[in-house]
Design an enzyme around this catalytic site. Sequence first.
Site, PDB file in Angstrom:
ATOM      1  N   ARG A 193       0.831  -1.209   0.000  1.00 54.34           N
ATOM      2  CA  ARG A 193       0.000   0.000   0.000  1.00 54.34           C
ATOM      3  C   ARG A 193       0.865   1.259   0.000  1.00 54.34           C
ATOM      4  O   ARG A 193       0.997   1.926  -1.016  1.00 54.34           O
ATOM      5  CB  ARG A 193      -0.971  -0.041   1.198  1.00 54.34           C
ATOM      6  CG  ARG A 193      -2.214   0.832   1.017  1.00 54.34           C
ATOM      7  CD  ARG A 193      -2.021   2.304   1.262  1.00 54.34           C
ATOM      8  NE  ARG A 193      -1.363   2.603   2.504  1.00 54.34           N
ATOM      9  CZ  ARG A 193      -0.818   3.777   2.810  1.00 54.34           C
ATOM     10  NH1 ARG A 193      -0.855   4.783   1.963  1.00 54.34           N
ATOM     11  NH2 ARG A 193      -0.231   3.968   3.969  1.00 54.34           N
ATOM     12  N   ASP A 194       1.458   1.584   1.119  1.00 51.08           N
ATOM     13  CA  ASP A 194       2.287   2.786   1.242  1.00 51.08           C
ATOM     14  C   ASP A 194       3.429   2.758   0.232  1.00 51.08           C
ATOM     15  O   ASP A 194       3.758   3.770  -0.396  1.00 51.08           O
ATOM     16  CB  ASP A 194       2.840   2.858   2.676  1.00 51.08           C
ATOM     17  CG  ASP A 194       3.482   4.197   3.016  1.00 51.08           C
ATOM     18  OD1 ASP A 194       3.998   4.330   4.132  1.00 51.08           O
ATOM     19  OD2 ASP A 194       3.479   5.095   2.163  1.00 51.08           O
ATOM     20  N   HIS A 200       6.684   4.245  12.416  1.00 54.84           N
ATOM     21  CA  HIS A 200       6.665   4.134  10.953  1.00 54.84           C
ATOM     22  C   HIS A 200       7.737   5.093  10.460  1.00 54.84           C
ATOM     23  O   HIS A 200       7.471   6.276  10.255  1.00 54.84           O
ATOM     24  CB  HIS A 200       5.263   4.542  10.470  1.00 54.84           C
ATOM     25  CG  HIS A 200       5.058   4.426   9.003  1.00 54.84           C
ATOM     26  ND1 HIS A 200       4.177   3.522   8.445  1.00 54.84           N
ATOM     27  CD2 HIS A 200       5.595   5.096   7.954  1.00 54.84           C
ATOM     28  CE1 HIS A 200       4.168   3.651   7.133  1.00 54.84           C
ATOM     29  NE2 HIS A 200       5.017   4.599   6.808  1.00 54.84           N
ATOM     30  N   ASN A 224      10.165   4.760   2.647  1.00 47.58           N
ATOM     31  CA  ASN A 224      10.001   3.728   3.666  1.00 47.58           C
ATOM     32  C   ASN A 224      11.294   2.981   3.970  1.00 47.58           C
ATOM     33  O   ASN A 224      12.120   2.751   3.080  1.00 47.58           O
ATOM     34  CB  ASN A 224       8.984   2.687   3.196  1.00 47.58           C
ATOM     35  CG  ASN A 224       7.568   3.194   3.277  1.00 47.58           C
ATOM     36  OD1 ASN A 224       7.096   3.591   4.335  1.00 47.58           O
ATOM     37  ND2 ASN A 224       6.878   3.200   2.142  1.00 47.58           N
ATOM     38  N   CYS A 271      10.289   9.105  -1.459  1.00 45.93           N
ATOM     39  CA  CYS A 271       9.720  10.198  -0.670  1.00 45.93           C
ATOM     40  C   CYS A 271       9.140  11.228  -1.631  1.00 45.93           C
ATOM     41  O   CYS A 271       9.875  11.774  -2.454  1.00 45.93           O
ATOM     42  CB  CYS A 271      10.805  10.835   0.193  1.00 45.93           C
ATOM     43  SG  CYS A 271      10.181  12.199   1.176  1.00 45.93           S
TER      44      CYS A 271
END
Lengths: 312, 336
Positions: free
Chosen positions: B51-52, B243, B285, B276
């Site tokens: 997802r992210d 996170h 991430n 990013c």
Amino acid sequence: LFNMSAVAGLRAGRTLPDKVKIVEVGPRDGLQNEKTIVPTETKIHLIDMLSASGLSVIEATSFVSPKWVPQMADQVEVMKGIDRKPGVSYPVLTPNLKGFQAAVKAGASEVAIFGAASELFSKKNINCSVEESLQRFDEVVRMAKEAGVRVRGYVSCVLGCPYEGNVAPEKVAHVAKRLYSMGCYEISLGDTTGVGTPGSMSDMLEAVSREVPVNALAVHCHDTYGQALANILVALQMGISVIDSSVAGLGGCPYASGASGNVATEDVVYMLHGLGIQTGVDLSKLMDAGAFICRTLNRRTSSKVAQATCKL
Amino acid sequence: MGNVPTAVKHCLSYEQLIQDYPWLKRLLLEEKNITGHEYPEFVRIVEVGPRDGLQNEKEIVPTGVKIQLIDMLSGTGLPVIEATSFVSSKWVPQMADHTDVLRGIHREPHVRYPVLTPNLQGFHDAVAAGATEVAVFGSASETFSKKNINCSIDESMLRFEEVIKAAKERQIPVRGYVSCALGCPYEGHIEPSKVSEVAKRLYEMGCYEISLGDTIGVGTPGSMFKMLQSVMAEVPTNALAVHCHDTYGQALPNILIALQMGVCVVDSAVAGLGGCPYAQGSSGNVSTEDVLYMLHGVGVETGVNLAKVLEAGDFICEALGRQTNSRVARARGRTL
């Protein structure tokens, strides 16, 4: 009535240091592991830019035979060509007596010797056993004492060896202790292949700090597995206040093709400043030096801070 | 022995000391954590790559590839895999196939597959597609909230309250995210108290866990420590997750300090997927592989098989035509 110093005693050696000394190894360890041969002028300019960034120790070159390390063939010209900033130390590697003499002749006032915690690595890297290498270094240290030259000792493979695999913390402590008792003022403990984690780092440091005072220890972490900053953090928590690093993370890992090697000075400084620890380094000037050498080498920086700040 | 002075008596009795100076106990406990020798026995990894990670990749990934990635991850031992986002496809085209993904994946028993639900509409769509866990995304920065989801923090909380209420009725757990926990791309510095305020609101509304996100990766162990100290005063530690983004290379030391402070849930993305969006060309991430390497190295159990995660990472990087961001993966020679 309660004694505050008792509490302070509990905290002694466990709070983070106020100040950390960075030992910049880019021009030597970094460039030595870069494929492109860098012109002498470029090396000199890099070192001069690093001198201007506030770093207090910059490893300038290596007095090793150019047959073995062609990148360092211009050792004498580099040593003579750099602008020696007052208050900044420019140690050079001297693997043996011959190298030491050449270094002193070229104006070196601090040298470094490289031991290993792994027998196989010692044999493969410098063609002799750990004990034989220590005897060789003993000669260098004695000569250095007579000449009033300081000696820094390195121990490689402290958290693992590319040939032997696991390395016992006691072995590292043994070699570190030998180098320290010989007369090295500081022992830099190197995670040569970057396999260490905060777990193995703290076990190793516990063993070594029983034999060598913690203020005479430094850590030299490689970022091959991305663990360098975490390992450095744990070392700081255990009282270490000297960190080796390389501008732009110069120097890939010779044992893992395409992988990274030295931890980037910019990323270390970013973390230290974020922790409120003083380094004396101006991060933007440091990044200028990193940008310069990467342009010259035509390679991307390995520093994440530099990548994040770069305006593409 | 005669009359022993009070001060000496105190020194002789640790229990008496703690009773008379309760702040000392907290200091000593903190100290124990800070030496770095105490880590949680088990850390839950929340895999956010599908997802992210994918949401922040430029290439639109075919539904089949997304499903295969999630299925591979399901076989690694990861306990939680964020599968997709029920957000309008107008805003996030990468997640347009949310229903097909959720319906198409193999749901491994003992693995949870949360999905993002920014509002009630998204929530209903998610439930219709079979979601059994959802997540809502708050921010510690007003400007970020306005720019990212077009409303103030307060307005977003009202929206989330609706989702949480509806979720409670169906006994669907809700995870709350707080973005910009260590800094904002617009506002810069973010006060720890603001983070704890938002975290507390989400927790009290009914989120079972709050994931504190260093959205632009500017945090260091220094700011992480201060922020967590503040949040832990308002939300129980076992309901917290971190996170971290690796944009400035700080993710692993930030995670390490969080673990030392008792946090035992860590978000990460396979292969460090997802650049990013605020720093062109930079990483985002933290890589699951690198996190696992560190956690296993400090003796923490995760239940995850690193080798299998590396395989999943290989797969998605090949599909995306890009190099992995994981240093562990690169060290093991997995370059394209």
